[in-house]
Design an enzyme around this catalytic site. Structure first.
Site, short mmCIF file in Angstrom:
data_model
loop_
_atom_site.label_atom_id
_atom_site.label_comp_id
_atom_site.label_asym_id
_atom_site.label_seq_id
_atom_site.Cartn_x
_atom_site.Cartn_y
_atom_site.Cartn_z
CB SER A 55 -0.97 -0.04 1.19
OG SER A 55 -1.94 0.98 1.08
CG ASP A 74 -6.80 -2.39 -4.17
OD1 ASP A 74 -7.54 -1.62 -3.52
OD2 ASP A 74 -5.56 -2.27 -4.23
CG HIS A 128 -5.52 -2.06 -0.48
ND1 HIS A 128 -4.84 -1.51 -1.54
CD2 HIS A 128 -4.95 -1.55 0.64
CE1 HIS A 128 -3.91 -0.69 -1.09
NE2 HIS A 128 -3.95 -0.70 0.23
#
Length: 450
Positions: free
Chosen positions: A172, A366, A422
């Protein structure tokens, strides 16, 4: 969050420290893997004390790769990655919901294939702390330098791992910082800074790369996944001129289009559009954010902190994430943290001139960092395609798609994982482990001079 009292506690003379952990509350037996925790001091006078968790490979620690894994946020504790995602332990949800927090062994742990370092960073995250108020302040660029300094000092304290193939990895928000850390490693090696690192490459999962481009890609992604109609998408592209972040406030047509987009997507779980939006008011076991309460309760237990070797008085209350430092869409700098890296694309471009192996992974459901944006910046690197887009298999089923780019000593593999969001390890842990372990196993290592 640190209290003012704990912020200003000075630990003069403590220096770096480490402990080997044999047992942990919640697991009934001796740990079946080697866990070390400790502090490494960085910056002037070592005023920032970064807490780490090192887990030796369960396969062949002396030869397996060494991975530094950076949790996103920034300012999410490394314990999140260890106990919810890719570490050797995971919460037994059935027992934990009954107020009996216990652990099971994770069959999909990355420690099956690699030595892993997890980190609480920056200071004020997890069990990491600062000795002074000024040292508690940080930024994206400062944090990247802190991580590089941490890695240098950690390797000096663990010389037997200096020859292991080294990778920097993370998820991320760390997509903005990892290329900077990697650039520092190459620069340090080229300048002869000790220790010379046996660095091979980096792995990024669901990586932020450009704060404008990644968010802009959400509109195209929403259209591809049928969250917004052709009519809404075409009108929004035309009226906003393809830029949905830096919009002119006087552009009423664009504002109206974006409002329609919001109406269609506000109720979507952006982390995984297939999953219900998490409710902390009435949480269910499938809700990852709700299960973080187990981690908070466990990490604040004094027996746990004693077992982990936490310095008494350095933190007041352990938190899963330091909200003061964690980034949200459009969040401005705070008094404690500056989000001063807007894009890591230039660093990625520079790294294409190095002997560097790169693995980029996206979940195809995601919407936080959509795969369409990731594909665009990879394509913009202008690296020749060696293996075009094709499916990859697990247990004779399509697990996702992949393609590989190569230029001289530089190689980049991009892979999607089908049905994942994600945090890929939550939805598709087997597929993630298969992709990463297969990629690492495919690397050919040549030792460097020490």
């Amino acid at each position: 969050m640190l209290s003012l009292v704990s912020i200003f506690v000075l630990f003069i003379g403590l220096g770096n420290s480490k402990s080997t952990i044999k047992r942990l509350p919640g697991y009934p037996d001796d740990l079946p893997f080697t866990l070390e925790t400790g502090y490494i001091g960085v910056r002037e006078h070592e005023n920032v004390q970064l807490f780490y968790y090192f887990i030796e490979s369960e396969n062949n620690p002396s030869e397996d790769p060494l991975l530094l894994y950076l949790t996103g946020g920034p300012a999410v504790s490394g314990l999140s990655s260890i106990l919810y995602q890719i570490g050797p332990l995971s919460f037994n949800l059935e027992n934990s919901w009954k107020k009996n927090i216990t652990f099971d062994l994770n069959p999909n742990s990355w420690t099956k294939m690699a030595n892993m370092i997890f980190l609480d960073a920056p200071a004020g995250t997890g069990f990491s702390y600062a000795k002074t108020w000024e040292a508690l302040k940080s930024s994206d660029s400062i944090l990247a330098l802190d991580i590089y300094e941490f890695l240098k000092k950690w390797l000096l304290e663990h010389p037997k791992f200096q020859r292991n193939p080294l990778y920097v990895s993370g998820i991320s928000y760390m997509g903005l910082l990892i290329p900077i850390v990697v650039s520092e490693i190459y620069n340090g090696n080229e300048c002869g800074h000790e220790p010379i690192m046996n660095f091979k490459g980096y792995i990024m999962v669901s990586p932020f790369t450009d704060k404008v481009a990644d968010y802009n890609s959400r509109i195209e992604y929403a259209h591809r996944l049928a969250l917004i109609s052709d009519d809404i998408y075409k009108s929004t592209v035309i009226n906003c001129k393809g830029d949905y972040e830096n919009t002119n406030q006087e552009n009423q047509l664009c504002a109206q289009n974006l409002q329609r987009v919001d109406e269609c997507t506000t109720g979507i779980n952006l982390e995984n559009i297939l999953m219900p939006k998490c409710s902390l008011v009435n949480p269910e076991p499938y809700c990852p954010d709700a299960t973080h309460v187990f981690l908070v309760e466990w990490a604040n237990n004094k027996d746990v902190q004693n077992a982990l070797g936490i310095r008494e008085g350095t933190i007041e209350t352990w938190e899963y994430s330091n909200i003061a430092n964690r980034y949200d869409h459009g969040k401005n700098d705070t008094i404690m943290y500056s989000y001063d890296v807007l894009s890591s694309f230039e660093y990625q471009q520079q790294l294409t001139t190095k002997n560097c192996q790169v693995l980029i992974i996206s979940g195809d459901h995601d919407m936080v960092v959509p795969y369409v944006g990731v594909e665009k910046w990879i394509e913009a690197l202008n690296i020749p395609t060696e293996i075009p887009w094709k499916p990859w298999l697990l247990l004779k089923q399509i697990a996702g798609y992949q393609m590989t780019y190569v230029h001289k000593g530089y190689s980049l593999k991009y892979a999607t994982i089908k049905g994942s969001g994600h945090v890929v390890a939550l939805a598709k842990p087997k597929e993630l482990l298969s992709m990463v372990s297969g990629w690492l196993a495919s690397q050919t290592y040549s030792s460097i001079s020490f």
